[in-house]
Every structure is written in C-alpha cells, then in structure tokens.
Write a protein that holds these residues in place. Structure first.
Motif, mmCIF file in Angstrom:
data_model
loop_
_atom_site.group_PDB
_atom_site.id
_atom_site.type_symbol
_atom_site.label_atom_id
_atom_site.label_comp_id
_atom_site.label_asym_id
_atom_site.label_seq_id
_atom_site.Cartn_x
_atom_site.Cartn_y
_atom_site.Cartn_z
ATOM 1 N N VAL A 76 66.398 60.849 60.196
ATOM 2 C CA VAL A 76 65.459 61.868 59.695
ATOM 3 C C VAL A 76 64.901 61.452 58.342
ATOM 4 O O VAL A 76 63.687 61.552 58.085
ATOM 5 C CB VAL A 76 66.159 63.238 59.607
ATOM 6 C CG1 VAL A 76 65.284 64.239 58.861
ATOM 7 C CG2 VAL A 76 66.479 63.770 61.001
ATOM 8 N N LEU A 77 65.779 60.964 57.466
ATOM 9 C CA LEU A 77 65.332 60.502 56.151
ATOM 10 C C LEU A 77 64.387 59.311 56.285
ATOM 11 O O LEU A 77 63.387 59.214 55.561
ATOM 12 C CB LEU A 77 66.536 60.125 55.295
ATOM 13 C CG LEU A 77 67.367 61.292 54.752
ATOM 14 C CD1 LEU A 77 68.702 60.788 54.217
ATOM 15 C CD2 LEU A 77 66.595 62.029 53.658
ATOM 16 N N ALA A 78 64.699 58.408 57.191
ATOM 17 C CA ALA A 78 63.840 57.236 57.382
ATOM 18 C C ALA A 78 62.449 57.656 57.834
ATOM 19 O O ALA A 78 61.437 57.159 57.313
ATOM 20 C CB ALA A 78 64.468 56.290 58.398
ATOM 21 N N GLN A 79 62.373 58.556 58.802
ATOM 22 C CA GLN A 79 61.053 59.005 59.262
ATOM 23 C C GLN A 79 60.291 59.699 58.137
ATOM 24 O O GLN A 79 59.089 59.484 57.957
ATOM 25 C CB GLN A 79 61.203 59.948 60.448
ATOM 26 C CG GLN A 79 59.858 60.341 61.065
ATOM 27 C CD GLN A 79 59.993 61.319 62.191
ATOM 28 O OE1 GLN A 79 60.366 62.464 61.974
ATOM 29 N NE2 GLN A 79 59.679 60.868 63.410
ATOM 30 N N ARG A 80 60.983 60.520 57.366
ATOM 31 C CA ARG A 80 60.336 61.253 56.255
ATOM 32 C C ARG A 80 59.728 60.301 55.239
ATOM 33 O O ARG A 80 58.676 60.583 54.656
ATOM 34 C CB ARG A 80 61.369 62.155 55.586
ATOM 35 C CG ARG A 80 60.903 62.843 54.296
ATOM 36 C CD ARG A 80 59.777 63.831 54.579
ATOM 37 N NE ARG A 80 59.339 64.491 53.370
ATOM 38 C CZ ARG A 80 58.463 63.990 52.505
ATOM 39 N NH1 ARG A 80 57.932 62.785 52.720
ATOM 40 N NH2 ARG A 80 58.104 64.672 51.430
ATOM 41 N N HIS A 81 60.346 59.132 55.056
ATOM 42 C CA HIS A 81 59.889 58.199 54.025
ATOM 43 C C HIS A 81 59.165 56.983 54.595
ATOM 44 O O HIS A 81 58.908 56.014 53.876
ATOM 45 C CB HIS A 81 61.076 57.766 53.161
ATOM 46 C CG HIS A 81 61.657 58.889 52.356
ATOM 47 N ND1 HIS A 81 62.765 59.603 52.778
ATOM 48 C CD2 HIS A 81 61.260 59.459 51.180
ATOM 49 C CE1 HIS A 81 63.041 60.547 51.883
ATOM 50 N NE2 HIS A 81 62.149 60.477 50.903
ATOM 51 N N GLY A 82 58.831 57.029 55.875
ATOM 52 C CA GLY A 82 58.050 55.951 56.475
ATOM 53 C C GLY A 82 58.801 54.640 56.602
ATOM 54 O O GLY A 82 58.189 53.565 56.587
ATOM 55 N N VAL A 83 60.123 54.714 56.774
ATOM 56 C CA VAL A 83 60.957 53.520 56.911
ATOM 57 C C VAL A 83 61.293 53.331 58.385
ATOM 58 O O VAL A 83 61.809 54.252 59.026
ATOM 59 C CB VAL A 83 62.255 53.658 56.085
ATOM 60 C CG1 VAL A 83 63.166 52.447 56.302
ATOM 61 C CG2 VAL A 83 61.938 53.830 54.599
ATOM 62 N N PRO A 84 61.019 52.167 58.978
ATOM 63 C CA PRO A 84 61.361 51.966 60.397
ATOM 64 C C PRO A 84 62.865 52.060 60.628
ATOM 65 O O PRO A 84 63.656 51.562 59.826
ATOM 66 C CB PRO A 84 60.828 50.570 60.708
ATOM 67 C CG PRO A 84 60.658 49.901 59.382
ATOM 68 C CD PRO A 84 60.359 50.976 58.384
ATOM 69 N N PHE A 85 63.231 52.704 61.737
ATOM 70 C CA PHE A 85 64.633 52.934 62.082
ATOM 71 C C PHE A 85 64.917 52.219 63.393
ATOM 72 O O PHE A 85 64.403 52.595 64.454
ATOM 73 C CB PHE A 85 64.886 54.442 62.220
ATOM 74 C CG PHE A 85 66.300 54.805 62.607
ATOM 75 C CD1 PHE A 85 67.263 55.014 61.638
ATOM 76 C CD2 PHE A 85 66.652 54.947 63.942
ATOM 77 C CE1 PHE A 85 68.564 55.356 61.992
ATOM 78 C CE2 PHE A 85 67.952 55.282 64.314
ATOM 79 C CZ PHE A 85 68.901 55.485 63.334
ATOM 80 N N TYR A 86 65.715 51.156 63.330
ATOM 81 C CA TYR A 86 66.003 50.324 64.497
ATOM 82 C C TYR A 86 67.447 50.512 64.949
ATOM 83 O O TYR A 86 68.358 50.638 64.124
ATOM 84 C CB TYR A 86 65.781 48.850 64.173
ATOM 85 C CG TYR A 86 64.384 48.515 63.729
ATOM 86 C CD1 TYR A 86 63.293 48.752 64.554
ATOM 87 C CD2 TYR A 86 64.143 47.952 62.466
ATOM 88 C CE1 TYR A 86 61.993 48.441 64.149
ATOM 89 C CE2 TYR A 86 62.854 47.634 62.057
ATOM 90 C CZ TYR A 86 61.786 47.885 62.895
ATOM 91 O OH TYR A 86 60.519 47.581 62.484
ATOM 92 N N VAL A 87 67.640 50.484 66.265
ATOM 93 C CA VAL A 87 68.970 50.542 66.868
ATOM 94 C C VAL A 87 69.232 49.206 67.553
ATOM 95 O O VAL A 87 68.393 48.719 68.321
ATOM 96 C CB VAL A 87 69.063 51.685 67.894
ATOM 97 C CG1 VAL A 87 70.402 51.643 68.632
ATOM 98 C CG2 VAL A 87 68.873 53.036 67.204
ATOM 99 N N ALA A 88 70.372 48.595 67.268
ATOM 100 C CA ALA A 88 70.736 47.306 67.860
ATOM 101 C C ALA A 88 71.956 47.492 68.753
ATOM 102 O O ALA A 88 73.014 47.925 68.280
ATOM 103 C CB ALA A 88 71.024 46.279 66.768
ATOM 104 N N CYS A 89 71.808 47.179 70.031
ATOM 105 C CA CYS A 89 72.939 47.325 70.951
ATOM 106 C C CYS A 89 72.683 46.507 72.209
ATOM 107 O O CYS A 89 71.536 46.333 72.618
ATOM 108 C CB CYS A 89 73.159 48.787 71.333
ATOM 109 S SG CYS A 89 71.801 49.522 72.272
ATOM 110 N N PRO A 90 73.729 46.005 72.846
ATOM 111 C CA PRO A 90 73.542 45.311 74.127
ATOM 112 C C PRO A 90 73.189 46.314 75.219
ATOM 113 O O PRO A 90 73.415 47.528 75.072
ATOM 114 C CB PRO A 90 74.901 44.663 74.375
ATOM 115 C CG PRO A 90 75.867 45.532 73.639
ATOM 116 C CD PRO A 90 75.144 46.033 72.422
ATOM 117 N N THR A 91 72.644 45.827 76.330
ATOM 118 C CA THR A 91 72.262 46.726 77.415
ATOM 119 C C THR A 91 73.476 47.425 78.024
ATOM 120 O O THR A 91 73.324 48.457 78.689
ATOM 121 C CB THR A 91 71.500 45.963 78.519
ATOM 122 O OG1 THR A 91 72.262 44.814 78.914
ATOM 123 C CG2 THR A 91 70.139 45.522 78.031
ATOM 124 N N SER A 92 74.676 46.929 77.798
ATOM 125 C CA SER A 92 75.883 47.615 78.275
ATOM 126 C C SER A 92 76.091 48.957 77.588
ATOM 127 O O SER A 92 76.878 49.785 78.065
ATOM 128 C CB SER A 92 77.116 46.725 78.074
ATOM 129 O OG SER A 92 77.275 46.378 76.719
#
Length: 351
Positions: free
Chosen positions: A255-271
């Motif tokens: 939520v904070l990232a979106q409010r401040h225009g910071v990209p929010f990435y999730v890193a995970c294997p397809t499992s």
C-alpha cells in the motif's frame, strides 16, 4: 551462500536452526520424518520453498525407516498426513508433498528398496530444481530491476528461505553477480519473528551487499523521502488471480509503495502459484503463538494477561503488484490469464 539451509547427508536431514541466527550457527539433525515435521512447525526451517524441500526429504526419511513391506501403506499415509499438517499457508509444502505422493503411487508395488530409492531421488530432484529455478528467477528479476539502486525488502526470501539461492534476495544476488550497482537495500525488522533483522540483514552482510536495517514503522518514511526505487518480496502462496500471501506486513509495504509510486515486485517460483485457489480470500492464514508477540528472545516485553493477535501472513491484492517474477517469465497483469499461461507451460529442467 557458504551456509547451507538444508542438506541430505547419509540418510539424515541437516537443517540450520534459523531461530538461533544471527548469534549462533547451530545445525539440527533430523533422523526421522517426525523430527522434520517438528522442525517445520517450530520454524527451525522456514520460507515456503525450504519448507517444501524439507517436507520432501521428510517423506524419504519416513520410507527409509520402513522394515516390513506389509506396513508400507499405513506408514506412508501417516508420514504424508503428519507433514501436511505442519503449516497451512505455504503452498510449496503441499506442492512438494504432491510430487512425493505421485512418486510413491507410481512405485509402491515395485518392491520396498526400489520405493525407498525412488523417493530419495525425487526429494533430491525437488532440492536441485528449487536452486536452479531460483537462479533463473534471479536472473530475470535482475533484468527487471536494472537501474534500481535502492531497494526495500520485507521478511526473509533469501538462501535461508529456499534450498540455497533465494527468491527476492536471489534477485539481489543476481544483480550483484551481473555487476549492477546496488547502493542500498532497506531491510525492515519484520515483527514479531524478526526475520528481517535476524536473517535478511545477516545474509546480505555475508554477500557484501549494502544493507540498512529499519524498523517496520519506518517503511513509510523511507518511501516518502524518496529513498526507495523498488520493493521486492517473496511469497508463500500466489492465488490464481495474482493475490499474494506473504509474511505479515507485506500488505502494508504494498500500500505504501503504491501511494509513493514505487514498483512492488513479488519473486517466487511457479511452485508457489496455486491455480486451484481462486483469490486471496481462499488462502488459509496461519495463526501463531501469542508468545511471539509478547516476548523477544525469551524476554517478556508486554504485560501479563494482555490479549494478542498473531497472524503469520497477510494477503496483498493483485492490484498492488507490479509484476510477479518466476523462473519461467516475469508475469504482469492480467494475472488471472497470464499466471495460468505461464504455469501451464511445459515444465523446465535446469541442469
């Protein structure tokens, strides 16, 4: 990482006790599946991919101790059930156990010794696949984050949370290996279990990646003061629509990232992607002991009798996620369509 999270050695599972880090590097030896289950339950080993690998090795241990062919069915069902019941949120646990169960079903009538070998081989393949997939994921993430020199991460999604390379920290590790400049990685403490301050900061220091530890309540400050170029976190389960369950506090970061225009990435294997789970509302959220909130390192910090709430995870809506970095592709919206396409594609092998 020079320190191994998990290792199969001569019919034993060796785990670094993550509860003792960073002050001591203590290793636990699991000689049967019940000890592996207890290690998962008590967070000796933690992190969705690492839990999956540990559970797979636990199945192999369970089979290894069988002496009489007639008891195979009853013993193996008990092994699977015990390991399945350890932690509810991380889907890698159930993904790895499903692979082990499939191997069991395919080989249960071929003789006890063959079954034991096949299960051990499958557990080691899960272990090796995790490291290889995370290396591929890290490379794709490094390309996506190119030019981001100040990065914030939450909880621990490094080598300690996997079989050895890491997801979110695997991206940072790959960035360093590629020669990309990283000026600073902000790591929040991640109350109440303090995975950020105890584990992530420790890993980054070992990798000689610049790290700055902050309290959880400082996340808004560093974003508001334009000190963060990107956020990258791991995940314990990703629903079919792209909603992400991760360590408690991840939703706040998003939520904070979106409010401040910071990209929010999730890193995970397809499992970690659960196509059978329609949305985050369907993800079970583990509730843990109140002692994790009222105590730090065994010392009480709250008054006796106070009521506590301790959900281990929260759910971040897919609308807050800029991209999901997997070993097959960087997935962008619409997630319901694109996650299915990526996860349904031919499984990759990394050797």
């Amino acid at each position: 990482m020079t320190v191994r999270t998990i290792e199969w050695r001569a019919g034993e599972v060796i785990l670094i006790d993550q509860r003792r880090l960073p002050r001591k590097e203590v290793y636990r030896v699991c000689r049967n599946y019940r000890q592996v289950a207890q290690a998962i339950r008590t967070m000796v080993v933690r992190g969705a991919p690492a839990i999956g690998v540990a559970a797979a090795m636990g199945v192999a241990l369970g089979a290894r101790r069988i002496r009489h062919p007639k008891s195979v069915g009853s013993v193996m069902e008990r092994v699977f059930r015990t390991l399945e019941d350890t932690r509810p949120t991380a889907v890698n646990l159930h993904w790895a156990l499903a692979r082990m169960r499939r191997t069991y079903e395919e080989n249960k009538d071929g003789g006890l010794e063959l079954l034991k070998q096949r299960l051990e081989d499958e557990a080691m393949e899960i272990y090796e696949d995790d490291i290889a997939a995370n290396r591929r994921l890290g490379g794709l993430g490094a390309g996506l984050l190119k030019g981001s020199r100040r990065i914030l991460t939450h909880c621990n999604a490094g080598a300690l949370a996997t079989a050895g390379y890491g997801t979110a920290l695997g991206v940072l590790r790959a960035m360093k290996e590629s020669g990309a400049a990283i000026d600073e990685v902000f790591v929040d403490e991640t109350r109440p279990f303090l995975q950020g301050s105890r584990l992530t900061a420790w890993e980054l220091l070992k990798e000689e990646i610049p790290v700055t530890l902050i309290t959880d309540s400082m996340m808004g400050y560093v974003m508001q003061s334009r000190q963060v170029d990107a956020v990258v976190v791991g995940a314990d389960r990703v629903a079919a629509n792209g909603d992400v369950a991760n360590k408690i506090g991840t939703y706040t970061v998003a939520v904070l990232a979106q409010r401040h225009g910071v990209p929010f990435y999730v890193a995970c294997p397809t499992s970690t992607v659960d196509l059978g789970c329609p949305s985050g509302a369907d993800i079970p959220i583990e509730q843990r002991s109140q002692d994790e909130v009222t105590h730090i390192a065994g010392s009480r910090i709250a008054p006796d009798g106070v009521h506590t709430l301790n959900p281990a995870f929260d759910v971040t809506d897919h609308s807050l996620v800029s991209a999901i970095i997997t070993e097959k592709a960087v997935v962008t919206p619409p997630y319901k369509k694109n996650l299915r396409a990526v996860c349904s594609s031919t499984s990759l092998r990394y050797t």
